[in-house]
Design a protein around this motif. Sequence first.
Motif, mmCIF file in Angstrom:
data_model
loop_
_atom_site.group_PDB
_atom_site.id
_atom_site.type_symbol
_atom_site.label_atom_id
_atom_site.label_comp_id
_atom_site.label_asym_id
_atom_site.label_seq_id
_atom_site.Cartn_x
_atom_site.Cartn_y
_atom_site.Cartn_z
ATOM 1 N N ASP A 124 0.828 -1.184 0.000
ATOM 2 C CA ASP A 124 0.000 0.000 0.000
ATOM 3 C C ASP A 124 0.880 1.257 0.000
ATOM 4 O O ASP A 124 1.940 1.270 0.627
ATOM 5 N N GLU A 125 0.431 2.316 -0.695
ATOM 6 C CA GLU A 125 1.298 3.499 -0.829
ATOM 7 C C GLU A 125 1.694 4.107 0.525
ATOM 8 O O GLU A 125 2.812 4.566 0.692
ATOM 9 N N ALA A 126 0.769 4.032 1.495
ATOM 10 C CA ALA A 126 1.092 4.594 2.820
ATOM 11 C C ALA A 126 2.214 3.773 3.470
ATOM 12 O O ALA A 126 3.126 4.319 4.089
ATOM 13 N N LEU A 127 2.143 2.488 3.277
ATOM 14 C CA LEU A 127 3.189 1.621 3.841
ATOM 15 C C LEU A 127 4.539 1.908 3.198
ATOM 16 O O LEU A 127 5.562 1.990 3.876
ATOM 17 N N LEU A 128 4.526 2.039 1.864
ATOM 18 C CA LEU A 128 5.784 2.307 1.169
ATOM 19 C C LEU A 128 6.356 3.659 1.590
ATOM 20 O O LEU A 128 7.560 3.820 1.728
ATOM 21 N N ALA A 129 5.457 4.623 1.826
ATOM 22 C CA ALA A 129 5.934 5.939 2.255
ATOM 23 C C ALA A 129 6.566 5.850 3.643
ATOM 24 O O ALA A 129 7.490 6.590 3.966
ATOM 25 N N GLY A 130 6.077 4.934 4.464
ATOM 26 C CA GLY A 130 6.612 4.803 5.821
ATOM 27 C C GLY A 130 7.612 3.679 5.985
ATOM 28 O O GLY A 130 7.846 3.200 7.104
ATOM 29 N N LEU A 131 8.205 3.266 4.865
ATOM 30 C CA LEU A 131 9.131 2.120 4.902
ATOM 31 C C LEU A 131 10.235 2.262 5.932
ATOM 32 O O LEU A 131 10.583 1.315 6.639
ATOM 33 N N PRO A 195 -10.847 -7.605 -1.978
ATOM 34 C CA PRO A 195 -10.584 -7.340 -0.546
ATOM 35 C C PRO A 195 -9.353 -8.077 -0.009
ATOM 36 O O PRO A 195 -8.585 -7.509 0.771
ATOM 37 N N TYR A 196 -9.149 -9.323 -0.439
ATOM 38 C CA TYR A 196 -7.997 -10.053 0.123
ATOM 39 C C TYR A 196 -6.678 -9.469 -0.368
ATOM 40 O O TYR A 196 -5.686 -9.453 0.361
ATOM 41 N N ILE A 197 -6.670 -8.945 -1.595
ATOM 42 C CA ILE A 197 -5.439 -8.306 -2.097
ATOM 43 C C ILE A 197 -5.202 -6.990 -1.352
ATOM 44 O O ILE A 197 -4.062 -6.670 -0.985
ATOM 45 N N ARG A 198 -6.295 -6.258 -1.113
ATOM 46 C CA ARG A 198 -6.128 -5.010 -0.339
ATOM 47 C C ARG A 198 -5.569 -5.324 1.045
ATOM 48 O O ARG A 198 -4.728 -4.607 1.570
ATOM 49 N N LYS A 199 -6.040 -6.426 1.597
ATOM 50 C CA LYS A 199 -5.532 -6.841 2.925
ATOM 51 C C LYS A 199 -4.029 -7.174 2.836
ATOM 52 O O LYS A 199 -3.237 -6.743 3.680
ATOM 53 N N ILE A 200 -3.647 -7.930 1.815
ATOM 54 C CA ILE A 200 -2.222 -8.259 1.661
ATOM 55 C C ILE A 200 -1.403 -6.964 1.550
ATOM 56 O O ILE A 200 -0.376 -6.798 2.211
ATOM 57 N N ARG A 201 -1.896 -6.052 0.718
ATOM 58 C CA ARG A 201 -1.163 -4.795 0.488
ATOM 59 C C ARG A 201 -0.960 -3.994 1.770
ATOM 60 O O ARG A 201 0.032 -3.295 1.914
ATOM 61 N N THR A 202 -1.942 -4.095 2.675
ATOM 62 C CA THR A 202 -1.838 -3.274 3.887
ATOM 63 C C THR A 202 -1.224 -4.034 5.068
ATOM 64 O O THR A 202 -0.898 -3.426 6.081
ATOM 65 N N HIS A 203 -1.090 -5.358 4.931
ATOM 66 C CA HIS A 203 -0.557 -6.143 6.054
ATOM 67 C C HIS A 203 0.796 -6.776 5.788
ATOM 68 O O HIS A 203 1.410 -7.328 6.698
ATOM 69 N N VAL A 204 1.221 -6.755 4.543
ATOM 70 C CA VAL A 204 2.494 -7.399 4.196
ATOM 71 C C VAL A 204 3.221 -6.539 3.172
ATOM 72 O O VAL A 204 2.595 -6.007 2.258
ATOM 73 N N ILE A 205 4.529 -6.411 3.325
ATOM 74 C CA ILE A 205 5.345 -5.830 2.258
ATOM 75 C C ILE A 205 5.899 -7.005 1.463
ATOM 76 O O ILE A 205 6.640 -7.834 1.993
#
Length: 1008
Positions: A124-131, A195-205
């Motif tokens: 998720d873009e927020a996750l990548l921004a906070g890497l 939904p499951y892909i969105r979950k992966i994107r926000t819970h796993v890098i």
Amino acid sequence: MRHRVVCALVLAIGSAATPDSFAAGTYARDPQQPIDTAYTAKIAEYTTESQFNSPLTNYLPASTSVPTPAKVLGDVSGAPNMLPYTKDIVRYFDLLAQASPRVKVLRIGKSEEGREMIAVAIADEALLAGLKDNDARLAQLADPRSIGLDDAKADALVAQSTPVYYITGTIHSPETGAPTALMELAYRLAVDDAPYIRKIRTHVITLITPVVETDGRDRMVDLYNWHRANPGKTPPPLMYWGHYVAHDNNRDAMGLTLNLSRNVLDTYLGWHAQVLHDLHESVPFLYDNTVGDGPYNAWVDPILVGEWQQLGWDNVQQLTGFGMPGVFAHGDFDTWSPGYLMFMAAMHNGISRLYETFGNSGADTLDRILDPADYARTWYRPNPPLPKVRWSQRNNNNYEQTGLLTALNYFADNDKRFLRNFYLKGKRSIEKPTAAGPAAYVLPVDDAHRDAQRQLLHILQLQHAEVSRSTGPITVQVPAAPEKDDKSDDKSNSGKTDGQGKDGKPKTVARTFAAGGFVVRMDQPYARIADALLDRQFWSPEDPQKHPYDDTAWSFGDLFGTEVVRVADNAILKAPMELLREPVRVQGGVQGSGNIYLIDNHADTALMTLRYALKDADVAVAEKPFDAASRHFGAGTWIVRKVDNATFSTKLNALGLDAYAVAAAPDVAAHRIGAPRIALMHTWLTTQTEGWWRMALDKLGVPYSYISTQTVAREDNLRGRYDVILFAPLDMSDAPGGAGISHLIVNGLPLWGNPMPWKTTAQTPNMNIDQTDDIRPGLGAAGLAHLQRFVEQGGLFLAAGNAARFAIETGLAPGVSVTPPKDLRVVGSVLKGVVADEASPVNFGYGKDIAMYSADGLSFKLSNLLTGDDGLPNAKDYKRPTGRGGPHDVDTPEGRASVEAAELPAPKPWEATPLNADQSQPNVFFPYMVIPQDQRARALVRFADEDELLISGLLSGGSALAEHAAVVDARYGKGHTLLFAINPIWRGETIGSYGLVFNAILNFDHLY
Ligand SMILES: [Zn+2]
């Protein structure tokens, strides 16, 4: 034109494949998201049967801004008849990163031939921004010392952190499917709004290296293109994968000799990732060998074993639930050796995973007929693969992606639990000294083998294990040496046997290590890798697993020939020491003054580098020990003249060698050594195992000509060009009951069919390293005659493993035969060798014992007769006849005086039976069967007695090997054929036996 295939697509909402009941649950699509109908139609077209796809991958979501793999491929991922080169794969990921804020591409290093390796992060873009912040938290979890091993603090970090799941593709070049599967997987993870892909994107890098072996990938694409351009013709095999080794690149996770190993490890640890999931292709249809079979590696955390089961069996459930046949775990892969790429995670507190999917070694769609063993139903494979199947690369891509997507989904659902385990495994590593031990390993400062010691420490540091240096003497309790070893001055055993006394309790003695020695503490997060490399291994002959998948032993201290002391005494952790922040270096230079320099010979590999770096120096080698410069020097000491002092000092310092300057040459017998001209000969049958030899020479800066058996066939003046020809073991066995290795080497492959070129052309620009118009012809009769003349004229032919077998079978080693193996079992074990001929220059720098790597228990028998010793009477086999007296009395005939018989010889197993005067007479029918004195072979190194033979690994039936010859100097004319039953240069792990080869090379004209 942005999309070549997809340019005319009509964006339609959810119509191509109706989600079934499964997909409507966990894996339901986003009904609002349009699909790419053209791409989706191609997926269906290229999938041979719908059961070989899943609701997760039977469609592709559409995007107006993010390019699909078709942008670069010109077709969909897994399309038939096409494989992309590394640069095109990289180009796609770069395009993806430009188009999506959810994708980042990093360069992680280059291959030996300069090709770029990448890692692609998707989240998720927020996750990548906070890497950066996330990584800082993961770093604390990775090193629990940073939070004082405080579980509450760890829980707080876990709550805020996102784990990293690292996927690696195509380390094995003929396994071609992963890059396109990973391109499409990345697209799905970046674009799909299910939904499951969105979950992966926000819970796993998700971190992806699409091509691990970039050099091999490009050669494989060349080969495939040749195959496409030459329909009906048989292509050559992929002769070279990586620059040095083929399939063995997945055995380098211990020695870290290859760029790809170091690049992947640094990425894995640099990201503080939790999983390393490596993609392979062999067995049908998806074998999740994460669970594997026993014996499990003895150094992994038991928590990891639970994770293996959990992830592996969940994968099987999910894919089976989609109706995909042939998905299983467990299988017969033992989980013992830590040499596999995935094991980087297992040894660094992560989770190692590996898929084998079904590939066609290219992108052809083929009718495949499976072996019964592959389609049999077993307890762990209740839904086995189909016995016959039409199979496509797209099928393979479907299985790979579906497996990975369900694994990522499971990981996202359990993200906090896996993060907490990650922390816990790190903490338990730090607690290892008190929980299980040992406390530390010590590499003493006074070890004469400091060149090997430095190389071993360097590997530990590459493994990110912490190495400290003691700042004062350290006294600790160490296991007492077994009593029978007391007479031996060999220290290599002293620290590592557990020293059980007669009462079964460990006996210990105090030992003081001088200041400046190296300490590898076990109270560190990466203690497990250090422990696994430095400890010894034991594979019981009674183990239910009868087919070890790879080497059963690798104990680095033994194989490097450097002392490594296992210390269980926790007092060492309080001793004064400082952590080394820089790579371990050994200082060297000139001591004293004078124009003649003396250099100790400890069989250091650095000596080989020095000899070729100072080609014009006058170097002699002392044949006996002597005293000079108030020191004692051993046989093999170098006496160097005619060097520029400044250049020499600089070189010595760089190599960590010391020289002692003296004004006058020592009074000792010596011979000069030049810089012999070396050729490394390979076949066109297989090039893998010689690759490790090639790498060793390259790394040490030793020049050599890389020639093939075909070169030798053409070259009628080998001796004019070379002094030494090396012939490394071949990675193939004799065909049972058929062609032996010598037949294959001499005759090559049958000449039926078409020529098989391995050649750089416009169409195959990457087929380099060596070249030929046709790989089929072998050495031939001419080549064999050239080799014979080379040795006869004074050259050294050095052959190891089955290459030594070839030398024996073709008459280049008269009087030497291979010992019948009887019921011997050795599988990649570390065995003890004993120097049998101290005067031989081959053994310069060695003590009494040498730890040796034996792949299969090969050994040699010697004879002074061309026909061998069978039939020659000896004391051991003599049985007295029926007659007078007791069993040990001498029979005396009646009626004449008794004549005492000649005493029967009692040769040792490594020796030839001495001939008596009668046996030495030329036989009237075969007068040439007696080998002349100066042409007889002798053993230089033998295997140890049976009860001392095994150092590490698997050994049974050892009596067939004990005391037999391991290294033999055979004569042929004026030259020598040096035979190694062991492999002295193997995977960068056998530094301790390199010196046997290098001594032989440097002294090739003074071996007697
Ligand atoms: Zn593989």
